[in-house]
Design a protein around this motif. Sequence first.
Motif, mmCIF file in Angstrom:
data_model
loop_
_atom_site.group_PDB
_atom_site.id
_atom_site.type_symbol
_atom_site.label_atom_id
_atom_site.label_comp_id
_atom_site.label_asym_id
_atom_site.label_seq_id
_atom_site.Cartn_x
_atom_site.Cartn_y
_atom_site.Cartn_z
ATOM 1 N N THR A 189 -3.822 -7.585 1.204
ATOM 2 C CA THR A 189 -2.497 -8.191 1.242
ATOM 3 C C THR A 189 -1.449 -7.113 1.033
ATOM 4 O O THR A 189 -1.544 -6.306 0.105
ATOM 5 N N LEU A 190 -0.435 -7.094 1.902
ATOM 6 C CA LEU A 190 0.606 -6.088 1.830
ATOM 7 C C LEU A 190 1.841 -6.658 1.157
ATOM 8 O O LEU A 190 2.337 -7.727 1.531
ATOM 9 N N SER A 191 2.356 -5.903 0.195
ATOM 10 C CA SER A 191 3.593 -6.276 -0.484
ATOM 11 C C SER A 191 4.772 -5.825 0.376
ATOM 12 O O SER A 191 4.825 -4.670 0.812
ATOM 13 N N LEU A 241 0.714 -10.927 4.326
ATOM 14 C CA LEU A 241 1.936 -10.349 3.783
ATOM 15 C C LEU A 241 2.405 -11.145 2.565
ATOM 16 O O LEU A 241 2.250 -12.359 2.516
ATOM 17 N N GLN A 242 2.983 -10.447 1.608
ATOM 18 C CA GLN A 242 3.545 -11.100 0.421
ATOM 19 C C GLN A 242 4.984 -10.622 0.234
ATOM 20 O O GLN A 242 5.247 -9.419 0.143
ATOM 21 N N PRO A 291 5.247 -0.717 -6.647
ATOM 22 C CA PRO A 291 5.167 -0.179 -5.278
ATOM 23 C C PRO A 291 5.195 -1.279 -4.225
ATOM 24 O O PRO A 291 4.653 -2.367 -4.416
ATOM 25 N N VAL A 292 5.830 -0.979 -3.115
ATOM 26 C CA VAL A 292 5.928 -1.893 -1.979
ATOM 27 C C VAL A 292 5.277 -1.215 -0.777
ATOM 28 O O VAL A 292 5.499 -0.032 -0.536
ATOM 29 N N ASN A 293 4.468 -1.957 -0.029
ATOM 30 C CA ASN A 293 3.790 -1.367 1.127
ATOM 31 C C ASN A 293 4.696 -1.240 2.344
ATOM 32 O O ASN A 293 4.741 -0.195 2.980
ATOM 33 N N VAL A 294 5.399 -2.322 2.667
ATOM 34 C CA VAL A 294 6.179 -2.342 3.905
ATOM 35 C C VAL A 294 7.611 -2.793 3.632
ATOM 36 O O VAL A 294 7.832 -3.781 2.929
ATOM 37 N N ARG A 321 6.933 8.167 -3.788
ATOM 38 C CA ARG A 321 6.503 6.803 -3.517
ATOM 39 C C ARG A 321 6.482 6.515 -2.026
ATOM 40 O O ARG A 321 5.733 5.685 -1.557
ATOM 41 N N GLY A 322 7.300 7.227 -1.274
ATOM 42 C CA GLY A 322 7.322 7.000 0.165
ATOM 43 C C GLY A 322 6.219 7.708 0.917
ATOM 44 O O GLY A 322 6.101 7.551 2.118
ATOM 45 N N ALA A 323 5.415 8.509 0.250
ATOM 46 C CA ALA A 323 4.439 9.341 0.946
ATOM 47 C C ALA A 323 3.363 8.516 1.641
ATOM 48 O O ALA A 323 3.071 8.718 2.802
ATOM 49 N N HIS A 324 2.758 7.579 0.902
ATOM 50 C CA HIS A 324 1.670 6.797 1.491
ATOM 51 C C HIS A 324 1.813 5.303 1.228
ATOM 52 O O HIS A 324 1.368 4.496 2.025
ATOM 53 N N THR A 325 2.405 4.925 0.107
ATOM 54 C CA THR A 325 2.374 3.519 -0.269
ATOM 55 C C THR A 325 3.486 2.710 0.372
ATOM 56 O O THR A 325 3.379 1.500 0.456
ATOM 57 N N THR A 326 4.570 3.314 0.810
ATOM 58 C CA THR A 326 5.692 2.582 1.401
ATOM 59 C C THR A 326 5.944 3.050 2.828
ATOM 60 O O THR A 326 6.197 4.221 3.055
ATOM 61 N N ARG A 327 5.901 2.109 3.764
ATOM 62 C CA ARG A 327 6.169 2.427 5.173
ATOM 63 C C ARG A 327 7.271 1.509 5.694
ATOM 64 O O ARG A 327 7.470 0.408 5.186
#
Length: 254
Positions: A2-4, A28-29, A49-52, A76-82
């Motif tokens: 599940t993506l935050s 999605l959440q 952290p937020v994924n998307v 935080r933007g490196a891998h976990t947030t797109r």
Amino acid sequence: MTLSCIAVDDEPLALGLVCAFIEKTPFLQLAGRYSSAVEALEGLLSGPPVNVVFLDIQMPDLTGLELARVLERSNRGAHTTRIVFTTAFDQFALDGFRVDALDYLLKPFNYEEFLRAASKARQYFDLVQRTEPVPAAQVLAAPNEIADDHLFLKVEYQLVRIAYNDILYIEGLKDYVKVYRQSEPDKPLLSLTSLKGLEEKLPANQFMRVHRSFIISLQRISAFTRNSVQIGSVVIPVSDQYKDVFGQFIARWL
């Protein structure tokens, strides 16, 4: 998984639509909704952290592109947030690619188009999860089981796995590189990265830079002179800057 997600848009109707699409999508959440990029940045830096981030571009105070650049520079933007951009202006597509956005939704978009972008995000995070570094204890316990024979390259809005032994040569084109492969020699992969950055990722015993614009696979050399290398039917120049290093290499063959 599940993506935050959060949605950011200064237009209430557009913001409500994206939030409704997020809540409608099972994987999605919705973790937050913001009417300005400044508020979103504060939430991203202080919250979990937020994924998307579904992000509008044209907003007052701080634009979506500016927010994306801040996230790109932050840890935080490196891998976990797109980022998935949502905008009514198609002229920002190239800018979106340059800040490593996952996708670009052009308003007005429907749920089917939104779902394609969301699915692309899920595929990306599934891939990241499968390719996370192996814990050191596991490496020590089973070193022969850890393969280092490939790299992942960002191509358009996805990560593509490329085996080292499939690479013929790599050409640098200003802000981009073209990777030519044995498996599909007429279909090079185009990626927004620098030749120097890619050179640092490649194993030095398999690849060599011979020109400011070219890296070659040493195992793919079919013929050479002091001034050029031939890979299949392609002749690649060896520039003066790299002749000494290349000469030391080919001296082993003579």
